[in-house]
Scaffold this motif. Structure first.
Motif, PDB file in Angstrom:
ATOM      1  N   ARG A  85     -27.037 -14.376 -63.425  1.00 52.47           N
ATOM      2  CA  ARG A  85     -28.039 -15.213 -64.227  1.00 52.47           C
ATOM      3  C   ARG A  85     -29.510 -15.128 -64.038  1.00 52.47           C
ATOM      4  O   ARG A  85     -30.194 -16.279 -64.322  1.00 52.47           O
ATOM      5  CB  ARG A  85     -27.628 -16.713 -63.799  1.00 52.47           C
ATOM      6  N   GLY A  86     -29.882 -14.155 -63.465  1.00 49.12           N
ATOM      7  CA  GLY A  86     -31.321 -13.942 -63.169  1.00 49.12           C
ATOM      8  C   GLY A  86     -32.193 -14.336 -61.981  1.00 49.12           C
ATOM      9  O   GLY A  86     -33.125 -14.266 -61.956  1.00 49.12           O
ATOM     10  N   PHE A  87     -31.393 -14.657 -61.140  1.00 50.76           N
ATOM     11  CA  PHE A  87     -31.728 -15.059 -59.813  1.00 50.76           C
ATOM     12  C   PHE A  87     -31.705 -13.776 -58.779  1.00 50.76           C
ATOM     13  O   PHE A  87     -30.737 -12.846 -58.803  1.00 50.76           O
ATOM     14  CB  PHE A  87     -31.100 -16.248 -59.188  1.00 50.76           C
ATOM     15  N   VAL A  88     -32.629 -13.733 -57.857  1.00 50.84           N
ATOM     16  CA  VAL A  88     -32.524 -12.846 -56.580  1.00 50.84           C
ATOM     17  C   VAL A  88     -31.940 -13.788 -55.612  1.00 50.84           C
ATOM     18  O   VAL A  88     -32.507 -14.908 -55.413  1.00 50.84           O
ATOM     19  CB  VAL A  88     -34.080 -12.312 -56.308  1.00 50.84           C
ATOM     20  N   VAL A  89     -31.005 -13.408 -54.756  1.00 46.95           N
ATOM     21  CA  VAL A  89     -30.243 -14.318 -53.992  1.00 46.95           C
ATOM     22  C   VAL A  89     -30.082 -13.434 -52.785  1.00 46.95           C
ATOM     23  O   VAL A  89     -29.471 -12.332 -52.528  1.00 46.95           O
ATOM     24  CB  VAL A  89     -29.002 -14.504 -54.497  1.00 46.95           C
ATOM     25  N   LEU A  90     -30.307 -14.117 -51.624  1.00 46.37           N
ATOM     26  CA  LEU A  90     -30.347 -13.798 -50.181  1.00 46.37           C
ATOM     27  C   LEU A  90     -29.028 -14.542 -49.658  1.00 46.37           C
ATOM     28  O   LEU A  90     -29.082 -15.569 -49.551  1.00 46.37           O
ATOM     29  CB  LEU A  90     -31.628 -13.949 -49.412  1.00 46.37           C
ATOM     30  N   ALA A  91     -27.886 -13.686 -49.386  1.00 42.71           N
ATOM     31  CA  ALA A  91     -26.906 -14.229 -48.663  1.00 42.71           C
ATOM     32  C   ALA A  91     -26.832 -13.868 -47.011  1.00 42.71           C
ATOM     33  O   ALA A  91     -26.705 -12.515 -47.036  1.00 42.71           O
ATOM     34  CB  ALA A  91     -25.649 -13.984 -49.416  1.00 42.71           C
ATOM     35  N   PHE A  92     -26.758 -14.650 -46.093  1.00 41.48           N
ATOM     36  CA  PHE A  92     -26.838 -14.302 -44.852  1.00 41.48           C
ATOM     37  C   PHE A  92     -25.923 -14.580 -44.017  1.00 41.48           C
ATOM     38  O   PHE A  92     -25.269 -15.645 -44.143  1.00 41.48           O
ATOM     39  CB  PHE A  92     -28.309 -14.838 -44.298  1.00 41.48           C
ATOM     40  N   ASP A  93     -25.807 -13.888 -42.704  1.00 41.72           N
ATOM     41  CA  ASP A  93     -24.649 -14.366 -41.704  1.00 41.72           C
ATOM     42  C   ASP A  93     -25.871 -15.049 -40.629  1.00 41.72           C
ATOM     43  O   ASP A  93     -26.787 -14.583 -40.180  1.00 41.72           O
ATOM     44  CB  ASP A  93     -24.311 -13.025 -40.791  1.00 41.72           C
ATOM     45  N   PRO A  94     -25.197 -16.413 -40.185  1.00 38.44           N
ATOM     46  CA  PRO A  94     -26.113 -17.188 -39.503  1.00 38.44           C
ATOM     47  C   PRO A  94     -26.274 -16.336 -37.940  1.00 38.44           C
ATOM     48  O   PRO A  94     -25.601 -15.549 -37.586  1.00 38.44           O
ATOM     49  CB  PRO A  94     -25.292 -18.347 -39.067  1.00 38.44           C
ATOM     50  N   ALA A  95     -27.315 -16.493 -37.336  1.00 37.64           N
ATOM     51  CA  ALA A  95     -27.773 -16.047 -35.851  1.00 37.64           C
ATOM     52  C   ALA A  95     -26.445 -16.313 -35.156  1.00 37.64           C
ATOM     53  O   ALA A  95     -25.844 -17.462 -35.366  1.00 37.64           O
ATOM     54  CB  ALA A  95     -28.742 -16.863 -35.371  1.00 37.64           C
ATOM     55  N   TYR A  96     -26.133 -15.462 -34.358  1.00 36.41           N
ATOM     56  CA  TYR A  96     -24.769 -15.422 -33.443  1.00 36.41           C
ATOM     57  C   TYR A  96     -23.557 -15.433 -34.085  1.00 36.41           C
ATOM     58  O   TYR A  96     -22.402 -15.589 -33.521  1.00 36.41           O
ATOM     59  CB  TYR A  96     -24.855 -16.786 -32.524  1.00 36.41           C
ATOM     60  N   HIS A  97     -23.363 -15.124 -35.468  1.00 39.24           N
ATOM     61  CA  HIS A  97     -22.130 -14.857 -36.413  1.00 39.24           C
ATOM     62  C   HIS A  97     -22.250 -13.784 -36.997  1.00 39.24           C
ATOM     63  O   HIS A  97     -23.538 -13.260 -37.344  1.00 39.24           O
ATOM     64  CB  HIS A  97     -22.194 -16.106 -37.160  1.00 39.24           C
ATOM     65  N   GLY A  98     -21.035 -13.217 -37.479  1.00 40.95           N
ATOM     66  CA  GLY A  98     -21.049 -11.911 -38.224  1.00 40.95           C
ATOM     67  C   GLY A  98     -21.549 -10.999 -37.803  1.00 40.95           C
ATOM     68  O   GLY A  98     -21.617 -10.772 -36.555  1.00 40.95           O
ATOM     69  N   TYR A  99     -22.494 -10.336 -38.712  1.00 42.01           N
ATOM     70  CA  TYR A  99     -23.244  -9.026 -38.128  1.00 42.01           C
ATOM     71  C   TYR A  99     -24.610  -9.110 -37.747  1.00 42.01           C
ATOM     72  O   TYR A  99     -25.589  -8.669 -37.360  1.00 42.01           O
ATOM     73  CB  TYR A  99     -23.210  -8.029 -39.275  1.00 42.01           C
ATOM     74  N   SER A 100     -25.037 -10.597 -37.631  1.00 44.65           N
ATOM     75  CA  SER A 100     -26.426 -11.063 -37.176  1.00 44.65           C
ATOM     76  C   SER A 100     -26.418 -10.932 -35.837  1.00 44.65           C
ATOM     77  O   SER A 100     -25.273 -10.926 -35.117  1.00 44.65           O
ATOM     78  CB  SER A 100     -26.560 -12.572 -37.668  1.00 44.65           C
ATOM     79  N   GLY A 101     -27.588 -10.846 -35.154  1.00 48.89           N
ATOM     80  CA  GLY A 101     -27.600 -10.678 -33.843  1.00 48.89           C
ATOM     81  C   GLY A 101     -27.568 -12.172 -32.894  1.00 48.89           C
ATOM     82  O   GLY A 101     -27.470 -13.212 -33.822  1.00 48.89           O
TER      83      GLY A 101
END
Length: 132
Positions: A85-101
């Motif tokens: 729908r035309g947005f640039v979207v940033l989806a993240f893993d929170p700190a200490y979870h998933g692939y985040s450090g």
């Protein structure tokens, strides 16, 4: 900012990711990484439309998961739809979870979660195709 090894995000290939949805043929998904002010490197996916979503000045949104969730789940579903729908979207893993450090793993606090969003907004502001 120098990221300590225990605070660095994990790098994975596209083949190693486990998404719960199919990416639209009209959307590009890129792996990106950015630091928080607490020195934790966040692993995120950047979504935008293939037909010029990284051109000009696009509106942007940051989407985070509920506690215990990761970007390959709900945030990615929303990001995939919003990018169409035309947005640039940033989806993240929170700190200490998933692939985040971050250590200790699977911990968190309101302060770090708010900072994850704030750092995501800061990161989006560095992209030339995002309307600040």
């Amino acid at each position: 900012m120098k990221i300590e090894p225990t605070m660095a995000a994990t790098r994975v290939t596209a083949d190693e990711d486990q998404y719960i949805f199919e990416l639209s043929d009209n959307v590009t998904r890129e792996k990106v990484y950015y630091p928080t002010r607490f020195g934790v490197e966040i692993a995120a996916d950047l979504y935008y439309a293939k037909d010029g979503g990284n051109q000009g000045q696009q509106p942007a949104i940051v989407v985070g998961p509920p506690f215990g969730g990761v970007k390959e789940q709900g945030p990615g579903v929303y990001a995939n739809q919003l990018a169409q729908r035309g947005f640039v979207v940033l989806a993240f893993d929170p700190a200490y979870h998933g692939y985040s450090g971050g250590q200790p793993r699977y911990s968190g606090s309101p302060d770090t979660y708010v900072e994850d969003f704030s750092a995501g907004v800061d990161y989006l502001g560095t992209l030339p195709f995002v309307d600040p």
